[in-house]
Design a protein around this motif. Structure first.
Motif, PDB file in Angstrom:
ATOM      1  N   MET B 181       0.962 -27.022 -13.726  1.00  0.00           N
ATOM      2  CA  MET B 181       0.817 -27.744 -12.457  1.00  0.00           C
ATOM      3  C   MET B 181       0.278 -26.622 -11.250  1.00  0.00           C
ATOM      4  SD  MET B 181       3.994 -30.345 -11.897  1.00  0.00           S
ATOM      5  CE  MET B 181       4.898 -28.893 -11.491  1.00  0.00           C
ATOM      6  N   SER B 182       0.351 -25.394 -11.568  1.00  0.00           N
ATOM      7  CA  SER B 182       0.069 -24.359 -10.669  1.00  0.00           C
ATOM      8  C   SER B 182      -1.204 -23.833 -10.768  1.00  0.00           C
ATOM      9  CB  SER B 182       1.320 -23.247 -10.503  1.00  0.00           C
ATOM     10  OG  SER B 182       2.524 -24.061 -10.508  1.00  0.00           O
ATOM     11  N   LEU B 183      -1.823 -23.996  -9.519  1.00  0.00           N
ATOM     12  CA  LEU B 183      -3.199 -23.393  -9.444  1.00  0.00           C
ATOM     13  C   LEU B 183      -3.166 -22.163  -8.410  1.00  0.00           C
ATOM     14  CD1 LEU B 183      -6.228 -23.477 -10.093  1.00  0.00           C
ATOM     15  CD2 LEU B 183      -6.432 -25.164  -8.155  1.00  0.00           C
ATOM     16  N   PHE B 184      -3.617 -21.144  -8.637  1.00  0.00           N
ATOM     17  CA  PHE B 184      -3.600 -19.918  -7.863  1.00  0.00           C
ATOM     18  C   PHE B 184      -5.033 -19.619  -7.602  1.00  0.00           C
ATOM     19  CE2 PHE B 184      -0.103 -20.150 -10.577  1.00  0.00           C
ATOM     20  CZ  PHE B 184       1.040 -19.730  -9.672  1.00  0.00           C
ATOM     21  N   VAL B 185      -5.347 -19.313  -6.209  1.00  0.00           N
ATOM     22  CA  VAL B 185      -6.700 -18.881  -5.785  1.00  0.00           C
ATOM     23  C   VAL B 185      -6.630 -17.729  -4.788  1.00  0.00           C
ATOM     24  CG1 VAL B 185      -8.892 -19.848  -4.814  1.00  0.00           C
ATOM     25  CG2 VAL B 185      -7.545 -21.165  -5.947  1.00  0.00           C
ATOM     26  N   THR B 186      -7.238 -16.840  -5.205  1.00  0.00           N
ATOM     27  CA  THR B 186      -7.172 -15.525  -4.304  1.00  0.00           C
ATOM     28  C   THR B 186      -8.259 -15.948  -3.377  1.00  0.00           C
ATOM     29  OG1 THR B 186      -8.727 -14.479  -5.946  1.00  0.00           O
ATOM     30  CG2 THR B 186      -6.336 -13.728  -5.969  1.00  0.00           C
ATOM     31  N   GLU B 187      -8.229 -15.474  -2.031  1.00  0.00           N
ATOM     32  CA  GLU B 187      -8.877 -15.979  -0.740  1.00  0.00           C
ATOM     33  C   GLU B 187      -9.266 -14.553  -0.063  1.00  0.00           C
ATOM     34  OE1 GLU B 187     -10.364 -18.747  -0.070  1.00  0.00           O
ATOM     35  OE2 GLU B 187      -8.820 -20.024   0.869  1.00  0.00           O
ATOM     36  N   GLY B 188      -9.745 -13.435  -0.800  1.00  0.00           N
ATOM     37  CA  GLY B 188     -10.068 -12.120  -0.078  1.00  0.00           C
ATOM     38  C   GLY B 188      -9.011 -12.007   1.002  1.00  0.00           C
ATOM     39  N   GLU B 189      -9.876 -11.754   2.252  1.00  0.00           N
ATOM     40  CA  GLU B 189      -8.793 -11.170   3.128  1.00  0.00           C
ATOM     41  C   GLU B 189      -7.397 -12.106   3.504  1.00  0.00           C
ATOM     42  OE1 GLU B 189      -8.958  -8.186   4.592  1.00  0.00           O
ATOM     43  OE2 GLU B 189     -10.998  -7.834   3.563  1.00  0.00           O
ATOM     44  N   GLN B 190      -7.563 -13.257   2.908  1.00  0.00           N
ATOM     45  CA  GLN B 190      -6.525 -14.301   3.561  1.00  0.00           C
ATOM     46  C   GLN B 190      -5.523 -14.340   1.857  1.00  0.00           C
ATOM     47  OE1 GLN B 190      -7.397 -18.509   4.917  1.00  0.00           O
ATOM     48  NE2 GLN B 190      -7.962 -17.320   6.858  1.00  0.00           N
ATOM     49  N   GLY B 191      -5.850 -13.408   1.206  1.00  0.00           N
ATOM     50  CA  GLY B 191      -4.666 -13.355   0.181  1.00  0.00           C
ATOM     51  C   GLY B 191      -4.704 -14.361  -0.894  1.00  0.00           C
ATOM     52  N   LEU B 192      -3.695 -15.210  -0.987  1.00  0.00           N
ATOM     53  CA  LEU B 192      -3.362 -15.968  -2.208  1.00  0.00           C
ATOM     54  C   LEU B 192      -2.933 -17.423  -1.980  1.00  0.00           C
ATOM     55  CD1 LEU B 192      -3.081 -16.166  -5.517  1.00  0.00           C
ATOM     56  CD2 LEU B 192      -0.646 -15.410  -4.951  1.00  0.00           C
ATOM     57  N   LYS B 193      -3.518 -18.305  -2.466  1.00  0.00           N
ATOM     58  CA  LYS B 193      -3.126 -19.706  -2.134  1.00  0.00           C
ATOM     59  C   LYS B 193      -2.382 -20.328  -3.374  1.00  0.00           C
ATOM     60  CE  LYS B 193      -5.772 -21.425   1.986  1.00  0.00           C
ATOM     61  NZ  LYS B 193      -6.425 -20.232   2.243  1.00  0.00           N
ATOM     62  N   ILE B 194      -1.572 -21.123  -3.110  1.00  0.00           N
ATOM     63  CA  ILE B 194      -0.633 -21.707  -4.324  1.00  0.00           C
ATOM     64  C   ILE B 194      -0.942 -23.429  -4.105  1.00  0.00           C
ATOM     65  CG2 ILE B 194       1.546 -22.083  -5.248  1.00  0.00           C
ATOM     66  CD1 ILE B 194       0.754 -18.997  -3.344  1.00  0.00           C
ATOM     67  N   ILE B 195      -1.312 -23.779  -5.049  1.00  0.00           N
ATOM     68  CA  ILE B 195      -1.748 -25.042  -5.163  1.00  0.00           C
ATOM     69  C   ILE B 195      -1.014 -25.894  -6.091  1.00  0.00           C
ATOM     70  CG2 ILE B 195      -3.897 -26.717  -5.149  1.00  0.00           C
ATOM     71  CD1 ILE B 195      -5.463 -24.071  -4.118  1.00  0.00           C
ATOM     72  N   ASP B 196      -0.572 -27.079  -5.934  1.00  0.00           N
ATOM     73  CA  ASP B 196       0.025 -27.988  -6.787  1.00  0.00           C
ATOM     74  C   ASP B 196      -1.257 -28.930  -7.473  1.00  0.00           C
ATOM     75  OD1 ASP B 196       0.997 -30.309  -8.125  1.00  0.00           O
ATOM     76  OD2 ASP B 196       2.670 -30.581  -7.049  1.00  0.00           O
TER      77      ASP B 196
END
Lengths: 178, 252
Positions: B181-196
């Motif tokens: 269920m976990s999606l991880f997206v790196t966002e450059g200068e904004q680090g990392l987003k954790i998405i359900d």
């Protein structure tokens, strides 16, 4: 419509000159700021060896296999990290692979790009590297154009070796541009 | 959508001309075979069964590695310009490019067959796949002009007709990874987003970690590895409500 506009803009940029000659780019006569290729010695560029662990400087791609992590150091090689305990990863060695960006592995054999070559490498228990196979010139030269856009540069001459980087310089009547 | 595809089809050769001279240099692959390792989404190398696949800017190259110590070139197919990343999943390769996601069938490993292309505006875009959905990030940048910054979820249950099911605005997405269920997206200068991602039609942004620069990620069974300009970060996400920091290796 937005997409249409973008493609049209792309087209305009193309015809305004990405290619070296015969394009309506104004190639200046005389001195102009630009970039020139840095050529590397072929023998040195194909020298793959194990070294002591070193600090991360410009980390690139990552690869996980078993309890180990492999971190690309852009165009320089691969850090080997013992990650058996992810709370306390231990750098164990650095494989110097000039031009390296990518990593893959099957069993105990690793595949690396070494500039234009693909190499199959085994890391032996005595912390030595054995190059099992080298397939030359199978990968494209990624460096034949300088980074960025709207820049004059000294045209690449393959007879001088492999381009390993670019440096700022003053060009005299350059003939290449992107 | 169909009409737009047709319009795009007519115009894309022009865009491709441009991409021949630009294109995104960075990129990647992934694989879950026992005998192979696991790459991040930016990989250009991918291993599937007894084959190594490599994408260069325009081509898909393939090598027989039944004998791992003796990779043998078996051929190449031209895909188009601006090819950046490759993600193997089951009998398919999902190839990210500056113009879209190409889907290839590799049931016959040395004869990759193109099934479809999911097109979008030109931008940098790695892709990961899980079950019937592909997750594609699209990012603008110096080398990826005209891009948006977004995350697309694409239904690939019909591999010949991938369909977008949802789209999300992002800041500057780079690599991504999915595990359950976990999606991880790196966002450059904004680090990392954790998405359900339990509902692909309606992703839920859970939280973000923006204390570091995020380039790519490898999630695996509750353990996340993230890389970026600041170094390597590891987290435990076995409880997705509470990501636990494990360690970091800083850049010099």
């Amino acid at each position: 419509m937005k997409i249409y506009f973008c493609q049209l803009l792309a087209f305009l940029i193309v015809i305004s000159g990405c290619i070296n000659e015969d394009q309506p780019v104004a190639f200046p006569e005389g001195e102009v700021e630009g970039l020139k290729p840095i050529y590397g010695n072929l023998a040195e560029l194909k020298d793959i060896r194990i070294e002591a662990p070193r600090q991360l400087e410009r980390p690139g791609k990552i690869y996980r296999k078993g309890g180990f992590l492999y971190i690309n150091e852009l165009a320089k090689g691969v850090h080997i990290i013992d990650n058996t305990d992810p709370s306390s990863p231990e750098p164990v060695a650095f494989i110097s692979i000039p031009g390296n960006v990518d990593i893959a592995a099957k069993g105990d054999v690793f595949y690396f790009d070494n500039y234009n070559d693909l190499v199959a490498v085994r890391i032996t228990s005595g912390n030595q590297v054995e190059v099992l196979k080298r397939i030359e010139d199978v990968l494209p030269a990624g460096n034949n154009f300088p980074p960025g856009n709207d820049v004059y540069f000294e045209c690449v001459d393959a007879r001088k070796g492999v381009v390993t980087g670019w440096e700022a310089t003053i060009l005299v009547s350059p003939k290449c541009y992107r | 959508m169909k009409k737009m595809n047709k319009t795009l089809f007519a115009i894309i050769p022009i865009g491709l001309l441009l991409l021949a001279f630009s294109g995104c240099e960075e990129s990647n692959d992934s694989m879950r075979l026992d005998s192979a390792g696991q790459a991040g989404s930016m990989a250009r190398f991918a291993i599937s069964k007894n084959n190594l696949y490599i994408v260069d800017n325009q081509n898909l190259l393939f090598f027989d590695i039944a004998d791992a110590t003796n990779p043998e070139p078996k051929g190449r197919v031209n895909i188009g310009f601006g090819i950046e990343t490759i993600f193997p999943y089951r009998n398919n390769l999902f190839i990210g490019s500056t113009t879209g996601m190409h889907i290839y069938d590799i049931s016959t490993p040395t004869n990759p067959v193109k099934l479809s292309v999911y097109r979008h505006v030109t931008a940098c875009d790695p892709v990961v796949v899980q079950d019937n959905y592909a997750y594609v990030t699209i990012r603008d940048g110096v080398e990826c002009r005209f891009g948006e910054n977004q995350l697309d979820v694409v239904d690939i249950s019909n591999l010949r007709e991938p369909q977008a099911v949802s789209t999300y605005l992002m800041y500057n997405p780079h690599g991504l990874g999915i595990d359950g269920m976990s999606l991880f997206v790196t966002e450059g200068e904004q680090g990392l987003k954790i998405i359900d991602a339990s509902d692909p039609f309606n992703l839920v942004f859970r939280f973000e970690i923006n204390s570091f620069h995020g380039y790519d990620v490898i999630p695996n069974n509750g353990h996340l590895i993230a890389i970026g300009k600041d170094g390597l970060y590891q987290y435990d996400y076995s409880n997705p409500d509470n990501m636990t920091f494990l360690s970091k290796i800083s850049v010099q």
